[in-house]
Every structure is written in structure tokens, then in C-alpha cells.
Design a protein around this motif. Structure first.
Motif, PDB file in Angstrom:
ATOM      1  N   LEU A   1       0.818  -1.217   0.000  1.00  0.00           N
ATOM      2  CA  LEU A   1       0.000   0.000   0.000  1.00  0.00           C
ATOM      3  C   LEU A   1       0.851   1.267   0.000  1.00  0.00           C
ATOM      4  O   LEU A   1       0.526   2.246  -0.667  1.00  0.00           O
ATOM      5  CB  LEU A   1      -0.960  -0.001   1.189  1.00  0.00           C
ATOM      6  CG  LEU A   1      -1.996  -1.142   1.188  1.00  0.00           C
ATOM      7  CD1 LEU A   1      -2.873  -1.070   2.437  1.00  0.00           C
ATOM      8  CD2 LEU A   1      -2.859  -1.106  -0.073  1.00  0.00           C
ATOM      9  N   ARG A   2       1.952   1.274   0.738  1.00  0.00           N
ATOM     10  CA  ARG A   2       2.828   2.454   0.735  1.00  0.00           C
ATOM     11  C   ARG A   2       3.519   2.608  -0.613  1.00  0.00           C
ATOM     12  O   ARG A   2       3.758   3.723  -1.081  1.00  0.00           O
ATOM     13  CB  ARG A   2       3.867   2.350   1.849  1.00  0.00           C
ATOM     14  CG  ARG A   2       3.331   2.747   3.214  1.00  0.00           C
ATOM     15  CD  ARG A   2       4.438   2.902   4.231  1.00  0.00           C
ATOM     16  NE  ARG A   2       5.235   1.692   4.355  1.00  0.00           N
ATOM     17  CZ  ARG A   2       6.497   1.668   4.776  1.00  0.00           C
ATOM     18  NH1 ARG A   2       7.122   2.779   5.069  1.00  0.00           N
ATOM     19  NH2 ARG A   2       7.130   0.526   4.882  1.00  0.00           N
ATOM     20  N   LEU A   3       3.821   1.486  -1.240  1.00  0.00           N
ATOM     21  CA  LEU A   3       4.428   1.518  -2.567  1.00  0.00           C
ATOM     22  C   LEU A   3       3.462   2.158  -3.553  1.00  0.00           C
ATOM     23  O   LEU A   3       3.859   2.963  -4.404  1.00  0.00           O
ATOM     24  CB  LEU A   3       4.766   0.096  -3.010  1.00  0.00           C
ATOM     25  CG  LEU A   3       5.574  -0.081  -4.288  1.00  0.00           C
ATOM     26  CD1 LEU A   3       6.921   0.601  -4.171  1.00  0.00           C
ATOM     27  CD2 LEU A   3       5.766  -1.551  -4.584  1.00  0.00           C
ATOM     28  N   GLU A   4       2.196   1.839  -3.406  1.00  0.00           N
ATOM     29  CA  GLU A   4       1.152   2.403  -4.265  1.00  0.00           C
ATOM     30  C   GLU A   4       1.107   3.919  -4.137  1.00  0.00           C
ATOM     31  O   GLU A   4       0.911   4.633  -5.113  1.00  0.00           O
ATOM     32  CB  GLU A   4      -0.196   1.799  -3.846  1.00  0.00           C
ATOM     33  CG  GLU A   4      -1.385   2.323  -4.616  1.00  0.00           C
ATOM     34  CD  GLU A   4      -2.689   1.784  -4.024  1.00  0.00           C
ATOM     35  OE1 GLU A   4      -3.486   1.259  -4.782  1.00  0.00           O
ATOM     36  OE2 GLU A   4      -2.870   1.901  -2.800  1.00  0.00           O
ATOM     37  N   ALA A   5       1.346   4.409  -2.936  1.00  0.00           N
ATOM     38  CA  ALA A   5       1.249   5.852  -2.696  1.00  0.00           C
ATOM     39  C   ALA A   5       2.506   6.612  -3.106  1.00  0.00           C
ATOM     40  O   ALA A   5       2.447   7.795  -3.407  1.00  0.00           O
ATOM     41  CB  ALA A   5       0.968   6.093  -1.205  1.00  0.00           C
ATOM     42  N   ILE A   6       3.660   5.927  -3.137  1.00  0.00           N
ATOM     43  CA  ILE A   6       4.929   6.633  -3.298  1.00  0.00           C
ATOM     44  C   ILE A   6       5.483   6.614  -4.706  1.00  0.00           C
ATOM     45  O   ILE A   6       6.193   7.521  -5.127  1.00  0.00           O
ATOM     46  CB  ILE A   6       5.981   6.067  -2.308  1.00  0.00           C
ATOM     47  CG1 ILE A   6       7.185   7.021  -2.149  1.00  0.00           C
ATOM     48  CG2 ILE A   6       6.490   4.700  -2.736  1.00  0.00           C
ATOM     49  CD1 ILE A   6       6.915   8.234  -1.326  1.00  0.00           C
TER      50      ILE A   6
ATOM     51  N   LEU B   1       1.737  -3.698  -9.162  1.00  0.00           N
ATOM     52  CA  LEU B   1       0.524  -3.598  -8.341  1.00  0.00           C
ATOM     53  C   LEU B   1      -0.663  -4.294  -9.005  1.00  0.00           C
ATOM     54  O   LEU B   1      -1.557  -4.808  -8.329  1.00  0.00           O
ATOM     55  CB  LEU B   1       0.202  -2.123  -8.066  1.00  0.00           C
ATOM     56  CG  LEU B   1       1.268  -1.377  -7.240  1.00  0.00           C
ATOM     57  CD1 LEU B   1       0.960   0.109  -7.174  1.00  0.00           C
ATOM     58  CD2 LEU B   1       1.401  -1.965  -5.843  1.00  0.00           C
ATOM     59  N   GLN B   2      -0.645  -4.348 -10.334  1.00  0.00           N
ATOM     60  CA  GLN B   2      -1.715  -5.034 -11.065  1.00  0.00           C
ATOM     61  C   GLN B   2      -1.565  -6.558 -11.022  1.00  0.00           C
ATOM     62  O   GLN B   2      -2.430  -7.277 -11.516  1.00  0.00           O
ATOM     63  CB  GLN B   2      -1.735  -4.561 -12.526  1.00  0.00           C
ATOM     64  CG  GLN B   2      -2.200  -3.123 -12.678  1.00  0.00           C
ATOM     65  CD  GLN B   2      -1.963  -2.574 -14.074  1.00  0.00           C
ATOM     66  OE1 GLN B   2      -1.477  -3.280 -14.962  1.00  0.00           O
ATOM     67  NE2 GLN B   2      -2.288  -1.312 -14.271  1.00  0.00           N
ATOM     68  N   ARG B   3      -0.489  -7.037 -10.396  1.00  0.00           N
ATOM     69  CA  ARG B   3      -0.313  -8.491 -10.251  1.00  0.00           C
ATOM     70  C   ARG B   3      -1.063  -9.046  -9.043  1.00  0.00           C
ATOM     71  O   ARG B   3      -1.109 -10.260  -8.853  1.00  0.00           O
ATOM     72  CB  ARG B   3       1.175  -8.838 -10.149  1.00  0.00           C
ATOM     73  CG  ARG B   3       1.938  -8.546 -11.418  1.00  0.00           C
ATOM     74  CD  ARG B   3       3.325  -9.136 -11.371  1.00  0.00           C
ATOM     75  NE  ARG B   3       4.133  -8.564 -10.302  1.00  0.00           N
ATOM     76  CZ  ARG B   3       5.241  -9.142  -9.826  1.00  0.00           C
ATOM     77  NH1 ARG B   3       5.652 -10.295 -10.311  1.00  0.00           N
ATOM     78  NH2 ARG B   3       5.944  -8.553  -8.870  1.00  0.00           N
ATOM     79  N   PHE B   4      -1.621  -8.179  -8.230  1.00  0.00           N
ATOM     80  CA  PHE B   4      -2.497  -8.662  -7.166  1.00  0.00           C
ATOM     81  C   PHE B   4      -3.854  -8.978  -7.786  1.00  0.00           C
ATOM     82  O   PHE B   4      -4.254  -8.349  -8.774  1.00  0.00           O
ATOM     83  CB  PHE B   4      -2.601  -7.612  -6.054  1.00  0.00           C
ATOM     84  CG  PHE B   4      -1.319  -7.457  -5.282  1.00  0.00           C
ATOM     85  CD1 PHE B   4      -1.045  -8.287  -4.197  1.00  0.00           C
ATOM     86  CD2 PHE B   4      -0.361  -6.532  -5.661  1.00  0.00           C
ATOM     87  CE1 PHE B   4       0.153  -8.185  -3.498  1.00  0.00           C
ATOM     88  CE2 PHE B   4       0.845  -6.417  -4.976  1.00  0.00           C
ATOM     89  CZ  PHE B   4       1.093  -7.247  -3.887  1.00  0.00           C
ATOM     90  N   PRO B   5      -4.572  -9.971  -7.247  1.00  0.00           N
ATOM     91  CA  PRO B   5      -5.825 -10.406  -7.889  1.00  0.00           C
ATOM     92  C   PRO B   5      -6.861  -9.291  -7.960  1.00  0.00           C
ATOM     93  O   PRO B   5      -6.971  -8.475  -7.047  1.00  0.00           O
ATOM     94  CB  PRO B   5      -6.307 -11.557  -6.994  1.00  0.00           C
ATOM     95  CG  PRO B   5      -5.553 -11.419  -5.720  1.00  0.00           C
ATOM     96  CD  PRO B   5      -4.257 -10.765  -6.047  1.00  0.00           C
ATOM     97  N   SER B   6      -7.594  -9.264  -9.059  1.00  0.00           N
ATOM     98  CA  SER B   6      -8.605  -8.224  -9.236  1.00  0.00           C
ATOM     99  C   SER B   6      -9.871  -8.557  -8.445  1.00  0.00           C
ATOM    100  O   SER B   6     -10.198  -9.729  -8.226  1.00  0.00           O
ATOM    101  CB  SER B   6      -8.960  -8.067 -10.719  1.00  0.00           C
ATOM    102  OG  SER B   6      -9.691  -9.190 -11.168  1.00  0.00           O
ATOM    103  N   ILE B   7     -10.558  -7.521  -8.028  1.00  0.00           N
ATOM    104  CA  ILE B   7     -11.849  -7.703  -7.346  1.00  0.00           C
ATOM    105  C   ILE B   7     -12.849  -8.354  -8.298  1.00  0.00           C
ATOM    106  O   ILE B   7     -13.674  -9.172  -7.895  1.00  0.00           O
ATOM    107  CB  ILE B   7     -12.385  -6.335  -6.859  1.00  0.00           C
ATOM    108  CG1 ILE B   7     -11.542  -5.820  -5.693  1.00  0.00           C
ATOM    109  CG2 ILE B   7     -13.856  -6.425  -6.457  1.00  0.00           C
ATOM    110  CD1 ILE B   7     -11.914  -4.434  -5.233  1.00  0.00           C
TER     111      ILE B   7
END
Length: 314
Positions: free
Chosen positions: A173-178, A198-204
Motif C-alpha cells: 500500500l505504501r508503494l502504491e502511494a509513493i 501492483l496489477q499483479r495482485f488479484p482483481s476484485i
């Protein structure tokens, strides 16, 4: 007295290219794929290498001998290179290379303090819309890239190390913000690479991540006669990930229940439902041993519409 150089390359093909062009200095090949599997911040430590071997053994059936001969011996050779005036990093624009680059810079920050470090990074080429790897450059283009290499400041090195620490943390999450907040950084391809990470995490939407969705989309929209043809199509169409055939093969195998056949390539009924977001496949894929950097892959969900990550709390 002439300056001495140490070149650290992204792979054997670049090493061979530099040798062919008779670049002066020692050449070390960084043989890892830190964009896959669990990573820890302590690059080069016994703990770090044990962790990497465990992942490669489990996921790719890598033997201890292969790991020692292919990766560790080259790393030990790197450790022995202590005298050069300038260390030149040769990496490409994609996720695979950018994550390896961060790890190498983190290692250099710790073990080669005060040494001049410069970066040759391929990607954009004048007159082309395609991003190019180092091996795709002509001899003149490669020499031009070398001539225009960027000397990394102390701030640049600190920044790369900081992003590496975030990549290895238990939360992305911090990586997403920075990652988007350093427009003056010389790492001009890092933003896109981290966005792809970040798009490698499963989609909702259907429980598959960006790569897994690309695999079933590619299978559905093309007439493919074999798994090899599917892999070759993915390799030709991908740009940001930089994955090789063995990585795609592993990912396709994890989705085999979404296919009725690979000869020809055909999605199953469930595969079609997942493709159309009528079925969520998250529970079928979920694993507590799957990591992206330092974070558990299935502890976060990617919301495609907003591009944001959500943490799953148990």
C-alpha cells in the motif's frame, strides 16, 4: 591513470553483447528474477539466498547445484570485484529488470559505499513506438546509450533503496502511494514497472490478476493450436513485464482448470465465465505461500476501475 570499470548486466545476452563489442572492464551477470517469489531487503545475505533458493526449488524445480553454479558463483564473483572506479548497471525498462535493478542498487549502497555508479537503461528509441531491450539495440545504439549513461546521485541511490525496502515490505500500500511522486528520478521506467507490479495482485472483478487475465483473454481472442503458440503470442505482445517462457508456462499451468484443451487452446465453461466476470476465481487460486515481493499475493485485491489496492482483513 586510466579509470577501471565494473559492468553489472541484466542477463547473459547483454553480457555476451558487451563482450562481443569488447567493452573494457569486468562484466558480472545478475542472474535472478526477483519480480517473482518472496524477497527480503538483505540482498546477498545467507537468509536472502536461502529464501530465493526455496522459492526457485518449489516453483521451478531448480536444483541446488544449478542454483550454486548459475547464480551464487556469479554473485561471489561480484563480491570479489572491489577495486573499480565506476560501476555501470545495464538494465531494461520492464518489471523483471527494474526490480532486479533496485536490488542491485540496494546491495551497492550497502557494500560499495561512495563508489561511482551509473546506469544504462534501454526502452525508448527515437523513431519507434516500441520499447526496446538492450539486445534489440544496434551496436551504434548501444554505444550511444553507454555514452549517455546517467551517473546516479546519492539521492538517486537512496531513492532506489527505499523503493526496494517498500517492495520487500509485507504491504504494497505504501508503494502504491509513493511510486509516482519522484518525477525528477533518473529511473524513468520505474513508475510503469511498479504500476504493473501492483496489477499483479488479484482483481476484485474475477480474482485473476492482470497477467492471468491477459492469458485467458489472449486464448479467447486468438486461434491458437498449442500451448507453445499461446506462450509465443504472450511473449510477443507483452512489453511491461519482461517475463520469459518458463514464467508464462508456470502461470498457464496454474490456470489449467480454465481450459478444456491446449491442443488447440480452448477455454472451459468456467474459463469463459471468469473471462466475462461472471465467476470469481479467487478462492480457487488463493495460496498463503504466494508472494509478490514481501507481500502475500492473496492478502490484497486490485480494483481495476480506480487502480487502487484493498487489503483483505481476516
Amino acid at each position: 591513470m586510466k579509470a577501471s570499470f565494473l559492468h553489472i548486466t541484466n542477463g547473459d545476452s547483454t553480457t555476451n553483447y558487451l563482450q562481443k563489442l569488447k567493452f573494457k572492464g569486468e562484466i558480472i551477470t545478475w542472474r535472478e528474477m526477483l519480480c517473482e517469489g518472496k524477497t527480503t531487503t538483505d540482498v546477498g545475505s545467507e537468509h536472502f539466498w536461502k529464501n530465493r533458493f526455496d522459492f526457485l526449488k518449489t516453483s521451478y524445480k531448480t536444483t541446488k547445484k544449478t542454483f550454486i553454479d548459475y547464480t551464487l558463483k556469479e554473485y561471489r564473483n561480484l563480491c570479489n570485484q572491489k577495486q573499480q572506479d565506476e560501476i555501470i548497471l545495464w538494465f531494461e525498462h520492464d518489471l523483471f529488470c527494474q526490480i532486479n535493478m533496485l536490488a542491485v542498487i540496494s546491495w551497492l549502497k550497502r557494500y560499495r559505499k561512495g563508489r561511482k555508479i551509473s546506469l544504462v537503461c534501454s526502452g525508448k528509441i527515437e523513431g519507434s513506438n516500441k520499447l526496446h531491450g538492450l539486445g534489440e539495440l544496434s551496436e551504434n545504439q548501444l554505444q550511444e546509450h553507454y555514452k549517455n549513461r546517467v551517473t546516479l546521485s546519492l539521492d538517486d541511490i537512496e531513492y532506489a533503496d527505499y523503493i526496494w525496502q517498500l517492495y520487500c515490505s509485507d504491504s504494497p500500500l505504501r508503494l502504491e502511494a509513493i511510486y509516482a511522486f519522484n518525477p525528477m528520478s533518473p529511473f524513468i521506467y520505474l513508475k510503469d514497472a511498479l504500476q504493473a507490479h501492483l496489477q499483479r495482485f488479484p482483481s476484485i472483478e474475477n480474482g485473476l490478476n492482470s497477467i492471468e487475465n491477459t492469458i485467458i483473454n489472449t486464448s479467447n481472442k486468438n486461434t491458437l493450436t498449442s500451448k507453445n503458440q499461446l506462450i509465443n503470442t504472450l511473449l510477443n505482445e507483452q512489453e511491461v513485464f519482461g517475463f520469459g517462457d518458463i514464467q508464462y508456462e508456470r502461470k498457464i499451468d496454474s490456470l489449467k482448470k480454465l481450459f478444456t484443451s491446449f491442443n488447440p487452446v480452448k477455454l472451459s465453461k468456467i474459463g469463459q465465465q471468469v473471462l466475462e466476470n461472471q465467476k470469481n476465481y479467487y478462492a480457487d487460486l488463493r495460496s498463503d505461500t504466494s508472494y509478490l515481493g514481501g507481500a502475500r499475493k492473496y492478502s490484497f485485491l486490485h480494483h481495476n476501475a480506480t487502480g487502487k489496492l484493498l487489503q483483505i482483513t481476516s
